[in-house]
Design a protein around this motif. Structure first.
Motif, PDB file in Angstrom:
ATOM      1  N   LEU A   1       0.828  -1.206   0.000  1.00 42.04           N
ATOM      2  CA  LEU A   1       0.000   0.000   0.000  1.00 42.04           C
ATOM      3  C   LEU A   1       0.865   1.260   0.000  1.00 42.04           C
ATOM      4  CD1 LEU A   1      -2.844   1.220   0.144  1.00 42.04           C
ATOM      5  CD2 LEU A   1      -2.690   1.095   2.633  1.00 42.04           C
ATOM      6  N   LEU A   2       1.928   1.241   0.805  1.00 42.62           N
ATOM      7  CA  LEU A   2       2.828   2.394   0.839  1.00 42.62           C
ATOM      8  C   LEU A   2       3.525   2.593  -0.507  1.00 42.62           C
ATOM      9  CD1 LEU A   2       4.433   1.927   4.382  1.00 42.62           C
ATOM     10  CD2 LEU A   2       2.819   3.705   3.684  1.00 42.62           C
ATOM     11  N   ALA A   3       3.924   1.481  -1.123  1.00 43.77           N
ATOM     12  CA  ALA A   3       4.588   1.587  -2.430  1.00 43.77           C
ATOM     13  C   ALA A   3       3.646   2.158  -3.477  1.00 43.77           C
ATOM     14  CB  ALA A   3       5.100   0.211  -2.871  1.00 43.77           C
ATOM     15  N   ARG A   4       2.366   1.742  -3.420  1.00 36.64           N
ATOM     16  CA  ARG A   4       1.396   2.264  -4.382  1.00 36.64           C
ATOM     17  C   ARG A   4       1.118   3.749  -4.164  1.00 36.64           C
ATOM     18  NH1 ARG A   4      -1.744  -1.127  -7.433  1.00 36.64           N
ATOM     19  NH2 ARG A   4      -1.359  -3.349  -7.188  1.00 36.64           N
ATOM     20  N   ARG A   5       1.289   4.216  -2.939  1.00 38.51           N
ATOM     21  CA  ARG A   5       1.035   5.621  -2.627  1.00 38.51           C
ATOM     22  C   ARG A   5       2.269   6.499  -2.784  1.00 38.51           C
ATOM     23  NH1 ARG A   5      -3.290   5.957   2.391  1.00 38.51           N
ATOM     24  NH2 ARG A   5      -4.967   4.801   1.354  1.00 38.51           N
ATOM     25  N   GLY A   6       3.304   5.974  -3.423  1.00 33.43           N
ATOM     26  CA  GLY A   6       4.475   6.790  -3.727  1.00 33.43           C
ATOM     27  C   GLY A   6       5.521   6.830  -2.632  1.00 33.43           C
ATOM     28  N   LYS A   7       5.555   5.825  -1.762  1.00 30.15           N
ATOM     29  CA  LYS A   7       6.563   5.757  -0.707  1.00 30.15           C
ATOM     30  C   LYS A   7       7.289   4.427  -0.781  1.00 30.15           C
ATOM     31  CE  LYS A   7       3.862   8.796   2.336  1.00 30.15           C
ATOM     32  NZ  LYS A   7       3.200   8.946   3.644  1.00 30.15           N
ATOM     33  N   PRO A   8       8.015   4.189  -1.856  1.00 29.27           N
ATOM     34  CA  PRO A   8       8.658   2.880  -2.025  1.00 29.27           C
ATOM     35  C   PRO A   8       9.802   2.628  -1.052  1.00 29.27           C
ATOM     36  CG  PRO A   8       9.332   4.376  -3.770  1.00 29.27           C
ATOM     37  CD  PRO A   8       8.277   5.084  -2.994  1.00 29.27           C
ATOM     38  N   GLU A   9      10.512   3.684  -0.616  1.00 30.11           N
ATOM     39  CA  GLU A   9      11.632   3.470   0.302  1.00 30.11           C
ATOM     40  C   GLU A   9      11.139   2.968   1.657  1.00 30.11           C
ATOM     41  OE1 GLU A   9      14.031   6.903   0.606  1.00 30.11           O
ATOM     42  OE2 GLU A   9      14.836   6.750  -1.432  1.00 30.11           O
ATOM     43  N   ILE A  10      10.058   3.553   2.150  1.00 29.69           N
ATOM     44  CA  ILE A  10       9.506   3.085   3.427  1.00 29.69           C
ATOM     45  C   ILE A  10       9.037   1.640   3.292  1.00 29.69           C
ATOM     46  CG2 ILE A  10       7.706   3.477   5.140  1.00 29.69           C
ATOM     47  CD1 ILE A  10       7.781   6.424   4.443  1.00 29.69           C
ATOM     48  N   ALA A  11       8.376   1.329   2.183  1.00 35.62           N
ATOM     49  CA  ALA A  11       7.917  -0.038   1.957  1.00 35.62           C
ATOM     50  C   ALA A  11       9.093  -1.004   1.884  1.00 35.62           C
ATOM     51  CB  ALA A  11       7.091  -0.089   0.671  1.00 35.62           C
ATOM     52  N   ALA A  12      10.180  -0.600   1.211  1.00 40.54           N
ATOM     53  CA  ALA A  12      11.356  -1.466   1.093  1.00 40.54           C
ATOM     54  C   ALA A  12      12.002  -1.697   2.462  1.00 40.54           C
ATOM     55  CB  ALA A  12      12.352  -0.843   0.120  1.00 40.54           C
ATOM     56  N   TRP A  13      12.086  -0.636   3.285  1.00 41.35           N
ATOM     57  CA  TRP A  13      12.664  -0.796   4.616  1.00 41.35           C
ATOM     58  C   TRP A  13      11.814  -1.735   5.474  1.00 41.35           C
ATOM     59  CZ3 TRP A  13      17.249  -0.507   6.167  1.00 41.35           C
ATOM     60  CH2 TRP A  13      18.143   0.448   5.696  1.00 41.35           C
ATOM     61  N   ILE A  14      10.508  -1.649   5.327  1.00 40.63           N
ATOM     62  CA  ILE A  14       9.639  -2.566   6.075  1.00 40.63           C
ATOM     63  C   ILE A  14       9.951  -4.014   5.692  1.00 40.63           C
ATOM     64  CG2 ILE A  14       7.243  -3.326   6.328  1.00 40.63           C
ATOM     65  CD1 ILE A  14       6.412  -0.402   6.153  1.00 40.63           C
TER      66      ILE A  14
END
Length: 257
Positions: A20-33
């Motif tokens: 969901l974060l990656a789809r909303r334009g936050k791929p770095e946070i999603a990758a760190w998760i």
């Protein structure tokens, strides 16, 4: 199975949040998760089983994932987290350092994680450089395409203006040609009138006509004289036609005939 289901459900929930974060334009946070979740998934079983085997090999997996999904310099943060997890595992499990090759294995674990981070960092830098170059080339191509579109628009405008000018010129030429055709038709009509007037046929009696000829006679005028004379004789039913040639300067054999 219940703890396993809870673990899998928690992992699925965290993965869904990352997506969901990656789809909303936050791929770095999603990758760190995902990276942190991977390290936790490696550390937790090792601690609960109270044994130290080759868990550091799996910590390298999180570094590789970081090199694929994060910026190059983030790999060193992932390396630090992997070292911390490896150290926590060693502190909790407390393997027998006097066992054969155990000390060497522990040292190699840190070295292997460092080498993994170094290699993936170099690869990520190369990939990042290629990616940036591709973006630059794409931007240049986009600029070229935009320039080509502007040039095409300018050319179309020029072609449209030139076409309009040519149509205007053609209209003027057509108008002049029509005027010239009309003038030529009028001249031809006037010439015909003049030709008819130059060959008058005058009645001097009920059955007698006089055709006075004035000026030089050429082949065309002679033909016109003949046509008018015959036409006048037919229309008036005349029996005699007097040709007055006193006004003809030269009467050669052709004229006489």
């Amino acid at each position: 199975p219940i703890p396993s289901l809870i673990t899998l459900g928690s992992a699925a929930l965290i993965g869904a949040v990352a997506i969901l974060l990656a789809r909303r334009g936050k791929p770095e946070i999603a990758a760190w998760i995902i990276v942190i979740l991977t390290m936790a998934a490696i550390t937790y079983p090792t601690l609960t089983r109270d044994q130290f085997t080759s868990s550091f090999v799996y910590f390298a997996l999180s570094i590789i994932m970081a090199s694929i999904t994060l910026r190059p310099w983030h790999i060193w943060i992932a390396l630090g987290l992997a070292w911390i997890c490896n150290s926590v595992t060693l502190a909790v499990v407390k393997p027998d350092m006097n066992a054969p090759y155990m000390s060497q294995t522990v040292n190699n674990s840190y070295l292997m994680l460092f080498m993994t981070a170094l290699i993936t960092f170099i690869g990520a830098r190369v990939y990042d450089s290629v990616f940036r170059d591709s973006i630059t080339i794409r931007n240049q191509l986009e600029d070229k395409r935009r320039q080509m579109q502007e040039l095409n628009a300018s050319l179309e405008s020029q072609v449209s203006e030139r076409t309009s000018d040519l149509q205007s010129v053609l209209a003027k030429v057509q108008h002049q040609a029509d005027s010239q055709s009309k003038l030529l038709a009028e001249l031809e009509s006037q010439r015909e009138v003049i030709r008819e007037m130059s060959v008058p046929v005058l009645p001097v009696g009920p059955k007698t006509l006089v055709l006075p000829l004035v000026g030089a006679l050429d082949t065309m005028r002679l033909q016109t004289v003949q046509e008018h004379a015959l036409h006048s004789i037919q229309s008036s039913n005349a029996r005699h036609l007097v040709l007055d040639v006193t006004g003809v300067p030269v009467v050669d054999p052709q004229v006489a005939q």
